[in-house]
Design a protein around this motif. Structure first.
Motif, PDB file in Angstrom:
ATOM      1  N   GLN A   3       0.803  -1.222   0.000  1.00  0.00           N
ATOM      2  CA  GLN A   3       0.000   0.000   0.000  1.00  0.00           C
ATOM      3  C   GLN A   3       0.836   1.272   0.000  1.00  0.00           C
ATOM      4  N   SER A   4       1.856   1.331   0.825  1.00  0.00           N
ATOM      5  CA  SER A   4       2.667   2.553   0.881  1.00  0.00           C
ATOM      6  C   SER A   4       3.394   2.786  -0.444  1.00  0.00           C
ATOM      7  N   LEU A   5       3.750   1.707  -1.131  1.00  0.00           N
ATOM      8  CA  LEU A   5       4.388   1.858  -2.441  1.00  0.00           C
ATOM      9  C   LEU A   5       3.390   2.346  -3.489  1.00  0.00           C
ATOM     10  N   LEU A   6       2.131   1.920  -3.363  1.00  0.00           N
ATOM     11  CA  LEU A   6       1.102   2.407  -4.295  1.00  0.00           C
ATOM     12  C   LEU A   6       0.876   3.912  -4.120  1.00  0.00           C
ATOM     13  N   ILE A   7       0.853   4.366  -2.878  1.00  0.00           N
ATOM     14  CA  ILE A   7       0.715   5.803  -2.611  1.00  0.00           C
ATOM     15  C   ILE A   7       1.904   6.543  -3.228  1.00  0.00           C
ATOM     16  N   HIS A   8       3.101   6.019  -2.992  1.00  0.00           N
ATOM     17  CA  HIS A   8       4.301   6.647  -3.553  1.00  0.00           C
ATOM     18  C   HIS A   8       4.236   6.676  -5.080  1.00  0.00           C
ATOM     19  N   LYS A   9       3.830   5.576  -5.680  1.00  0.00           N
ATOM     20  CA  LYS A   9       3.703   5.506  -7.140  1.00  0.00           C
ATOM     21  C   LYS A   9       2.731   6.572  -7.646  1.00  0.00           C
ATOM     22  N   ALA A  10       1.602   6.741  -6.946  1.00  0.00           N
ATOM     23  CA  ALA A  10       0.606   7.741  -7.347  1.00  0.00           C
ATOM     24  C   ALA A  10       1.166   9.155  -7.215  1.00  0.00           C
ATOM     25  N   ILE A  11       1.918   9.412  -6.157  1.00  0.00           N
ATOM     26  CA  ILE A  11       2.509  10.736  -5.953  1.00  0.00           C
ATOM     27  C   ILE A  11       3.490  11.054  -7.090  1.00  0.00           C
ATOM     28  N   VAL A  12       4.356  10.099  -7.403  1.00  0.00           N
ATOM     29  CA  VAL A  12       5.316  10.301  -8.489  1.00  0.00           C
ATOM     30  C   VAL A  12       4.582  10.501  -9.810  1.00  0.00           C
ATOM     31  N   TYR A  13       3.570   9.679 -10.065  1.00  0.00           N
ATOM     32  CA  TYR A  13       2.795   9.737 -11.304  1.00  0.00           C
ATOM     33  C   TYR A  13       2.131  11.113 -11.454  1.00  0.00           C
ATOM     34  N   ALA A  14       1.455  11.569 -10.390  1.00  0.00           N
ATOM     35  CA  ALA A  14       0.752  12.857 -10.440  1.00  0.00           C
ATOM     36  C   ALA A  14       1.745  14.014 -10.544  1.00  0.00           C
ATOM     37  N   THR A  15       2.875  13.911  -9.852  1.00  0.00           N
ATOM     38  CA  THR A  15       3.882  14.968  -9.906  1.00  0.00           C
ATOM     39  C   THR A  15       4.406  15.129 -11.329  1.00  0.00           C
ATOM     40  N   LYS A  16       4.669  14.022 -11.982  1.00  0.00           N
ATOM     41  CA  LYS A  16       5.135  14.089 -13.381  1.00  0.00           C
ATOM     42  C   LYS A  16       4.029  14.623 -14.293  1.00  0.00           C
ATOM     43  N   ALA A  17       2.802  14.152 -14.089  1.00  0.00           N
ATOM     44  CA  ALA A  17       1.686  14.580 -14.946  1.00  0.00           C
ATOM     45  C   ALA A  17       1.425  16.080 -14.818  1.00  0.00           C
ATOM     46  N   HIS A  18       1.525  16.612 -13.596  1.00  0.00           N
ATOM     47  CA  HIS A  18       1.226  18.029 -13.344  1.00  0.00           C
ATOM     48  C   HIS A  18       2.473  18.915 -13.407  1.00  0.00           C
ATOM     49  N   ALA A  19       3.597  18.360 -13.847  1.00  0.00           N
ATOM     50  CA  ALA A  19       4.855  19.126 -13.895  1.00  0.00           C
ATOM     51  C   ALA A  19       4.666  20.433 -14.657  1.00  0.00           C
ATOM     52  N   GLY A  20       5.111  21.517 -14.049  1.00  0.00           N
ATOM     53  CA  GLY A  20       5.025  22.835 -14.682  1.00  0.00           C
ATOM     54  C   GLY A  20       3.708  23.554 -14.461  1.00  0.00           C
ATOM     55  N   GLN A  21       2.687  22.870 -13.951  1.00  0.00           N
ATOM     56  CA  GLN A  21       1.395  23.518 -13.719  1.00  0.00           C
ATOM     57  C   GLN A  21       1.409  24.270 -12.388  1.00  0.00           C
ATOM     58  N   LYS A  22       0.694  25.380 -12.353  1.00  0.00           N
ATOM     59  CA  LYS A  22       0.591  26.211 -11.148  1.00  0.00           C
ATOM     60  C   LYS A  22      -0.872  26.332 -10.744  1.00  0.00           C
ATOM     61  N   ARG A  23      -1.078  26.686  -9.484  1.00  0.00           N
ATOM     62  CA  ARG A  23      -2.428  26.888  -8.969  1.00  0.00           C
ATOM     63  C   ARG A  23      -2.953  28.259  -9.367  1.00  0.00           C
ATOM     64  N   LYS A  24      -4.123  28.342  -9.935  1.00  0.00           N
ATOM     65  CA  LYS A  24      -4.878  29.567 -10.237  1.00  0.00           C
ATOM     66  C   LYS A  24      -4.044  30.849 -10.288  1.00  0.00           C
ATOM     67  N   ALA A  25      -3.284  31.002 -11.328  1.00  0.00           N
ATOM     68  CA  ALA A  25      -2.511  32.229 -11.582  1.00  0.00           C
ATOM     69  C   ALA A  25      -1.582  32.587 -10.421  1.00  0.00           C
ATOM     70  N   SER A  26      -1.051  31.575  -9.758  1.00  0.00           N
ATOM     71  CA  SER A  26      -0.107  31.815  -8.671  1.00  0.00           C
ATOM     72  C   SER A  26       1.230  31.160  -9.017  1.00  0.00           C
ATOM     73  N   ASP A  27       2.159  31.231  -8.091  1.00  0.00           N
ATOM     74  CA  ASP A  27       3.442  30.568  -8.308  1.00  0.00           C
ATOM     75  C   ASP A  27       3.551  29.264  -7.516  1.00  0.00           C
ATOM     76  N   VAL A  28       2.428  28.785  -7.009  1.00  0.00           N
ATOM     77  CA  VAL A  28       2.383  27.545  -6.228  1.00  0.00           C
ATOM     78  C   VAL A  28       2.244  26.369  -7.187  1.00  0.00           C
ATOM     79  N   ASP A  29       3.130  25.385  -7.053  1.00  0.00           N
ATOM     80  CA  ASP A  29       3.058  24.194  -7.895  1.00  0.00           C
ATOM     81  C   ASP A  29       1.717  23.489  -7.710  1.00  0.00           C
TER      82      ASP A  29
END
Length: 184
Positions: A3-29
């Protein structure tokens, strides 16, 4: 996979997918948002699959990831949860939000929890930004403050059974309080 590896896999997956995106016209990843959704779900003893869906909930809607990619990498249950929270961007803002409000009225408990956790994470972000920008925060949105208020209240109404649910009452009340502060 553990389970902990699945969570880690999802975090890595989402981080790569959302790379470069920011929150609503802010500088927050952008990744900060799905991570907060996952934290809210974890603090409320959500299943591993729901936590993973929290991490991945915007990937299909906002990146090149497909719903088939989600199923292939995380299974059918996560696919169903992510699909339940994915908007059809070909529709207008109001049509998408009305669909969400209507869908949630008959959604599963986990689908409703995902929506409520997302609402709380978004509301916290709005309040944080309001402290800095005041009412100028609304210029970041596609909808007006009044339209956003309609949508947030629609979600709260669609999950109102949590208001008297011993397990989720605290979560619901946090959402209500945040919305009250934002839209007062």
């Amino acid at each position: 996979m553990e389970q902990s590896l699945l969570i880690h896999k999802a975090i890595v997956y989402a981080t790569k997918a959302h790379a470069g995106q920011k929150r609503k016209a802010s500088d927050v990843d952008y990744i900060s948002h799905p991570m907060e959704v996952m934290e809210i779900l974890a603090l409320n003893n959500a299943s591993i699959n729901l936590r993973i869906a929290g991490i991945l909930h915007d990937t299909v809607e906002d990146t090149q990831v497909t719903i088939e990619d989600i199923e292939k990498n995380f299974g059918s249950e996560v696919r169903t949860l992510v699909a339940s929270h994915t908007e059809d961007k070909s529709k207008t803002w109001h049509e998408r939000k009305q669909h969400t409000v209507d869908f949630l009225k008959t959604a599963t408990l986990e689908e409703k929890l995902l929506a409520l956790a997302d609402l709380i994470a978004n509301a916290r972000s709005i309040l944080y930004d309001m402290d800095i920008l005041g009412d100028d925060v609304w210029s970041r949105f596609k909808a007006t403050k009044e339209e956003e208020e309609w949508y947030y209240n629609g979600i709260l109404d669609s999950v109102k059974e949590f208001k008297t649910d011993e397990k989720y009452e605290k979560l619901y009340k946090e959402a209500e309080k945040l919305c009250s502060k934002i839209f007062e």
